[in-house]
Motif scaffolding. Sequence first.
Motif, PDB file in Angstrom:
ATOM      1  N   LYS A  18      -4.157   7.456  -4.894  1.00  0.00           N
ATOM      2  CA  LYS A  18      -3.041   7.227  -3.983  1.00  0.00           C
ATOM      3  C   LYS A  18      -3.163   5.861  -3.350  1.00  0.00           C
ATOM      4  O   LYS A  18      -3.496   5.737  -2.180  1.00  0.00           O
ATOM      5  CB  LYS A  18      -3.011   8.323  -2.914  1.00  0.00           C
ATOM      6  N   ARG A  29      -7.891   8.920   1.914  1.00  0.00           N
ATOM      7  CA  ARG A  29      -6.963   8.676   0.820  1.00  0.00           C
ATOM      8  C   ARG A  29      -7.707   8.700  -0.514  1.00  0.00           C
ATOM      9  O   ARG A  29      -8.663   7.971  -0.716  1.00  0.00           O
ATOM     10  CB  ARG A  29      -6.333   7.308   1.031  1.00  0.00           C
ATOM     11  N   ARG A  56       5.167  14.617   6.771  1.00  0.00           N
ATOM     12  CA  ARG A  56       5.467  15.650   5.800  1.00  0.00           C
ATOM     13  C   ARG A  56       5.865  16.956   6.505  1.00  0.00           C
ATOM     14  O   ARG A  56       6.860  17.583   6.176  1.00  0.00           O
ATOM     15  CB  ARG A  56       4.228  15.852   4.943  1.00  0.00           C
ATOM     16  N   VAL A 101      15.599   8.029   1.727  1.00  0.00           N
ATOM     17  CA  VAL A 101      16.005   9.323   1.172  1.00  0.00           C
ATOM     18  C   VAL A 101      15.664  10.439   2.151  1.00  0.00           C
ATOM     19  O   VAL A 101      16.526  11.236   2.553  1.00  0.00           O
ATOM     20  CB  VAL A 101      15.318   9.581  -0.182  1.00  0.00           C
ATOM     21  N   LEU A 102      14.390  10.504   2.567  1.00  0.00           N
ATOM     22  CA  LEU A 102      13.986  11.612   3.426  1.00  0.00           C
ATOM     23  C   LEU A 102      14.629  11.506   4.807  1.00  0.00           C
ATOM     24  O   LEU A 102      15.111  12.497   5.360  1.00  0.00           O
ATOM     25  CB  LEU A 102      12.463  11.660   3.557  1.00  0.00           C
ATOM     26  N   LEU A 146      13.098  15.731  -4.176  1.00  0.00           N
ATOM     27  CA  LEU A 146      12.597  15.770  -2.803  1.00  0.00           C
ATOM     28  C   LEU A 146      11.117  16.140  -2.778  1.00  0.00           C
ATOM     29  O   LEU A 146      10.320  15.515  -2.064  1.00  0.00           O
ATOM     30  CB  LEU A 146      13.379  16.788  -1.971  1.00  0.00           C
ATOM     31  N   PHE A 187       9.290  16.661   8.181  1.00  0.00           N
ATOM     32  CA  PHE A 187      10.395  16.725   7.230  1.00  0.00           C
ATOM     33  C   PHE A 187      10.590  18.154   6.738  1.00  0.00           C
ATOM     34  O   PHE A 187      11.714  18.642   6.647  1.00  0.00           O
ATOM     35  CB  PHE A 187      10.148  15.793   6.044  1.00  0.00           C
ATOM     36  N   LYS A 210      11.739   5.783  -0.064  1.00  0.00           N
ATOM     37  CA  LYS A 210      11.349   7.122   0.410  1.00  0.00           C
ATOM     38  C   LYS A 210      11.875   7.376   1.810  1.00  0.00           C
ATOM     39  O   LYS A 210      12.450   8.432   2.090  1.00  0.00           O
ATOM     40  CB  LYS A 210       9.824   7.234   0.453  1.00  0.00           C
ATOM     41  N   ILE A 253       8.924  13.244  -3.733  1.00  0.00           N
ATOM     42  CA  ILE A 253       8.788  12.247  -2.664  1.00  0.00           C
ATOM     43  C   ILE A 253       7.882  12.780  -1.550  1.00  0.00           C
ATOM     44  O   ILE A 253       6.973  12.098  -1.087  1.00  0.00           O
ATOM     45  CB  ILE A 253      10.166  11.865  -2.096  1.00  0.00           C
ATOM     46  N   VAL A 254       8.154  14.019  -1.124  1.00  0.00           N
ATOM     47  CA  VAL A 254       7.361  14.578  -0.026  1.00  0.00           C
ATOM     48  C   VAL A 254       5.889  14.646  -0.428  1.00  0.00           C
ATOM     49  O   VAL A 254       4.997  14.333   0.356  1.00  0.00           O
ATOM     50  CB  VAL A 254       7.880  15.972   0.362  1.00  0.00           C
ATOM     51  N   ASP A 255       5.648  15.036  -1.682  1.00  0.00           N
ATOM     52  CA  ASP A 255       4.270  15.160  -2.139  1.00  0.00           C
ATOM     53  C   ASP A 255       3.553  13.812  -2.120  1.00  0.00           C
ATOM     54  O   ASP A 255       2.341  13.751  -1.934  1.00  0.00           O
ATOM     55  CB  ASP A 255       4.257  15.734  -3.560  1.00  0.00           C
ATOM     56  N   SER A 256       4.314  12.751  -2.301  1.00  0.00           N
ATOM     57  CA  SER A 256       3.679  11.433  -2.350  1.00  0.00           C
ATOM     58  C   SER A 256       3.469  10.843  -0.960  1.00  0.00           C
ATOM     59  O   SER A 256       2.904   9.770  -0.823  1.00  0.00           O
ATOM     60  CB  SER A 256       4.528  10.472  -3.191  1.00  0.00           C
ATOM     61  N   LEU A 257       3.970  11.536   0.073  1.00  0.00           N
ATOM     62  CA  LEU A 257       3.777  11.009   1.422  1.00  0.00           C
ATOM     63  C   LEU A 257       2.300  11.051   1.783  1.00  0.00           C
ATOM     64  O   LEU A 257       1.604  12.019   1.496  1.00  0.00           O
ATOM     65  CB  LEU A 257       4.555  11.845   2.452  1.00  0.00           C
ATOM     66  N   VAL A 258       1.853  10.006   2.415  1.00  0.00           N
ATOM     67  CA  VAL A 258       0.456   9.972   2.788  1.00  0.00           C
ATOM     68  C   VAL A 258       0.248  10.658   4.139  1.00  0.00           C
ATOM     69  O   VAL A 258      -0.744  11.333   4.360  1.00  0.00           O
ATOM     70  CB  VAL A 258      -0.048   8.517   2.822  1.00  0.00           C
ATOM     71  N   ALA A 270      17.223  14.215   6.408  1.00  0.00           N
ATOM     72  CA  ALA A 270      16.941  14.864   7.688  1.00  0.00           C
ATOM     73  C   ALA A 270      18.061  14.598   8.691  1.00  0.00           C
ATOM     74  O   ALA A 270      18.494  15.510   9.405  1.00  0.00           O
ATOM     75  CB  ALA A 270      15.601  14.387   8.241  1.00  0.00           C
TER      76      ALA A 270
END
Lengths: 315, 291
Positions: B6, B2, A117, B20-21, A104, A120, B17, A107-112, B25
Amino acid sequence: MLKSTKPVKTGLPLAAKWRRDWQMVLLMIPGVVFLLVFFYLPVLGNVVAFQDFQPYLGIMHSEWNGLQNFVNLYDNPDFWDALRNTLLLAAVQLLLFFPVPIGLALIVDSLVSNRLRRWFQTIAYLPHFLSWVLVVTLFQQSLGGAGFVNNLLRHAGLDPIPFMTNPDTFPLLVVAQLVWKDAGWAMIIFLAALTTVDVSLYEAAAADGAGRWRRLWHITLPSLRTVIVLLLILRIGDILSVGFEQFILQRDSVGPGAAEVLDTFTYYAGVVGGDWSSGAAAGLAKGVVGALLLWGANSLAHRLGEPGIFQRRGA
Amino acid sequence: MRPVWKENPAPAYQAIKALVLGGFALVIVIPILVVISTSLASDKDIIDAGGYVLWPSHPTFKAYQTLFSGGLMGRAILVSVFVTLVGTAIALAVTIALAYATSRPVLFGRPVLLMVLFTLLFAPGIIPMFLVVKQLGLLDSLWSLILPGALGAFNFVVLRTFFMNVPGELLESARIDGASDFMILRKIVMPLSKAVIAVVGLFYAVGFWNAFFNALLYLNDTSKWPVQVILRTYVLQGKSLSADQLGVHPPPQPQSLQMAVVVVALVPIAMVYPFLQRHFTKGVITGAVKG
């Protein structure tokens, strides 16, 4: 573990130190009294594990019986069942729970989007603050025989599924509850570790043509290693405490065959069953083994060159 | 902006993503929403829906009125509120004092610190704890819920680590101006640490509010049961409350009443926590990693 605050060698005589620090010493008193009464006194109280403890006689007058209680435990099949369940559940938790927060966090860290973020994180942290009673209740209301998922299944003309009462799938249910409650929370620490990664490493790697996965493998994961090892050690030290309330609350619905763990065994044998000495013996055995495991895991980590939790002197 | 490394994620990754997220939630939110909706539903809504309501068409606070009108439930709420408020106040006072005193190189600081840290290693066990609480005459007293929880080693470490980072020069100059240690703690250290103290206070409050096992262990007297034990007995185990215990005739639909108990156990936490959330990371990190 804590950076030591070595007292400055001022060479002051005790009386002078006392004159300087008496207020600080006063501030320590309530906490020290608390520790003595609610930690060290009970630790000493573990001597009932070596007694044939009779509540009306008290610790002072009950008879000593050496290791008899431990011998009794050894011969008690219920104790072995509880131990087996504990180890099984701990293994399942370690395998199925431990990687989830790491995934998790990645994934969260990769969110732009920072907004996404934050949203979530707000949702994912919340269940950590709910009590186990509440979590088990929410699961029961959702997945129980009369819960809304089974309601939906019945409306769709399907057979209800006994999620909450099947002893065979109980370990999976337990892990699901743990993930629901704590995976989001456990993610915090990995997220924090990820923010400390030197961004120039990513830049350099990207410039050298490393793709997403190579950067994940060669930069992100190695920088999480220390934290992962630390948490694994802590988890191993705690392996015999698989989650007391969770099991007490569900022992009735799935039966002791699947839900009896060392803690519930202690409670039911001692407090409920009145066999104080066996209960205390089981509890003491658990505490000692837990402390040894923690120590062992930590020294193993040192040997592997990781900082672990307790810094070795001079290290 | 950015950063270079990235690049835009491929749509497939983005979809995974989101799945999953978003899924995680939703799984958290949906049960909570269903419970809240059902607690607000009218009897007719519940009967029409066959138990659970996703969206109440005629929302009513009847279930809550019943809960707060007294009886066993009303008392339980008072008990929980009392234990939480008093417990948190005492625990914070004890922990702050101890953490501050051991955060400076002072007389007895080191052995006392070791005394606390040892508690992280070893748990005394259920039976000896029970015997001590019993010996102190705390059985069936609300103090049995408060006192054993008045010092958490984790919270201690969080506070102490933070106090250690308060610059010593600041305290030194106050001392030269004639401030006592009590004064320094109250006027300088505590105001500087408000955020951490708030987070630790939340951790304690949550612990006291959620206390279930201690209540089960130490309280036989049903009139002293906190909300969590009520939740277990009347919702999880499904024992039904008589009209007398509720203090209301006739009782509302059991489903909405049960869900209202769930919501009562849940709401106080859901209300405080967003305000403190941004400070969590700091607290957890100082407690877990540096600790």
